[in-house]
Design an enzyme around this catalytic site. Structure first.
Site, short mmCIF file in Angstrom:
data_model
loop_
_atom_site.label_atom_id
_atom_site.label_comp_id
_atom_site.label_asym_id
_atom_site.label_seq_id
_atom_site.Cartn_x
_atom_site.Cartn_y
_atom_site.Cartn_z
N ASP A 213 0.95 -1.19 0.11
CA ASP A 213 -0.23 -0.18 -0.02
C ASP A 213 1.08 1.09 -0.17
O ASP A 213 2.01 1.10 0.26
CB ASP A 213 -0.63 -0.24 1.38
CG ASP A 213 0.23 0.00 2.96
OD1 ASP A 213 -0.11 -1.39 2.75
OD2 ASP A 213 0.12 0.73 3.27
N ASP A 215 0.66 3.64 1.83
CA ASP A 215 0.49 4.60 3.63
C ASP A 215 -1.02 5.33 3.60
O ASP A 215 -1.95 4.95 3.06
CB ASP A 215 1.32 4.56 3.92
CG ASP A 215 1.46 5.01 6.04
OD1 ASP A 215 1.04 4.32 6.34
OD2 ASP A 215 2.10 6.25 6.33
N1 LIG Z 1 1.10 1.33 5.63
C1 LIG Z 1 1.88 1.14 6.85
N2 LIG Z 1 1.93 0.94 7.97
C2 LIG Z 1 2.24 0.21 8.62
N3 LIG Z 1 2.72 -1.51 8.64
C3 LIG Z 1 2.25 -1.98 7.29
N4 LIG Z 1 2.03 -2.97 6.68
C4 LIG Z 1 1.73 -3.16 5.46
N5 LIG Z 1 1.26 -1.70 5.21
C5 LIG Z 1 1.74 -1.12 6.24
#
Ligand SMILES: Nc1ncnc2[nH]cnc12
Ligand SMILES: CSC[C@H]1O[C@H](OP(=O)(O)O)[C@H](O)[C@@H]1O
Length: 295
Positions: A213, A215
């Site tokens: 992703d 974030d």
């Molecule tokens: N955006 C994110 N922040 C923290 N841990 C994660 N693991 C996978 N995506 C994450």
């Protein structure tokens, strides 16, 4: 069982979405006890193409354990105890960079440790040690992972800074922007203190971060959710297995492993005078530091 001959034994710590390794022969789950408490799960022991390997799901089967409750010390201790020499961490991460897209692997080479609620060392009062974390991952193991990832046709980046947050909540936008301004490339909740403890245990450690992703900083992408992460992970988990199966033969034929600096990380790290060392502490460290403590 410790591995004094240093025969290569690959260990994998599987993160979110990776709770098992398919294709192992002589496969068995075994409980291994640690003086540091309960590891995340039993160890899955087996062979991949004739090469011994050991797997541990970081959050336990069924993803029962949140990041702050993982007993990182027990996890690393049991890996060392069963003879693991080379440890690959596989983790889901958020991307803090436009060019690191979901689905890509990042072979991490630096960390920023922002965790604060975890036991971070095997050592302490009674036996004090300070190991170097200037180069926190094993570049030799990283080279094998890079070659294996390329061969498996997986899109990857070699090098990247993983910011480790405490969690379990995801970051605020202000935090995400702050970490970007620090030049962090990916974000997750688990690689620290795992990498520090692996170094103290003189294991060669490398981290493969699977981007799931963006974030919450990216204007064109939704803020991260577990659902979105899981969707990407289902595709990524197969790639992780393809990568691992290609690393094992490389380890077997690597004659330079025994001289790797990770394997002597404690050589100049112990500062407590031998007569001031706590005998109980020495007993607990039989696997992690037995090489130096056995008289
Ligand atoms: N955006 C994110 N922040 C923290 N841990 C994660 N693991 C996978 N995506 C994450
Ligand atoms: C499932 S979303 C957040 C969770 O995923 C990552 O875990 P791991 O590194 O074990 O793959 C992240 O660090 C969080 O713990």
């Amino acid at each position: 069982m410790t591995n004094s001959s240093q025969t290569p034994v690959l260990g994998i710590i599987g993160g979110s979405g990776v709770y098992d390794i398919e294709g192992l022969s002589h496969k068995r789950w075994e409980r291994v006890d640690s003086p540091f408490g309960k590891p995340s799960d039993e160890l899955l022991l087996g062979e991949l193409d004739g090469q011994s390997m050991v797997f541990l799901p970081r959050h336990g089967r069924g993803h029962r354990i949140p990041p702050s409750e993982i007993n990182f010390r027990a996890n690393i201790d049991v890996m060392k105890r069963v003879g693991v020499t080379d440890l690959i961490s596989v983790s889901a991460v958020g991307s803090l960079r436009e060019n690191l897209r979901p689905g890509m692997f990042v072979i991490v080479d630096q960390f920023i440790d922002r965790t604060f609620a975890r036991e971070k060392s095997f050592f302490g009062t009674g036996l004090v040690a300070h190991v170097s974390m200037a180069h926190p991952v094993c570049s030799r193991l990283g080279d094998h992972i890079e070659a294996a990832t390329r061969e498996a046709g997986i899109e990857f980046a070699r090098g990247g800074t993983y910011l480790v947050m405490e969690g379990p909540q995801f970051s605020s936008l202000a935090e995400s922007e702050l970490y970007r301004s620090w030049n962090a490339d990916v974000i997750g909740m688990t690689n620290m203190p795992e990498a520090k403890l692996a170094r103290e245990a003189e294991l060669c450690y490398a981290s493969v971060a699977m981007v799931t992703d963006f974030d919450c900083w990216h204007p064109d992408h939704d803020d991260v959710t577990v659902d979105a992460i899981v969707k990407v992970l289902l595709a990524n988990a197969d790639n992780a297995r393809h990568m691992v199966s290609r690393v094992t033969p490389r380890l077997r034929s690597d004659a330079s492993a025994a001289a790797c600096g990770c394997r002597s990380a404690l050589q100049h790290a112990l500062i407590t005078a031998p007569e001031a060392r706590d005998p109980e502490m020495l007993r607990r460290l039989d696997a992690v530091a037995g090489r130096l403590l056995r008289s």
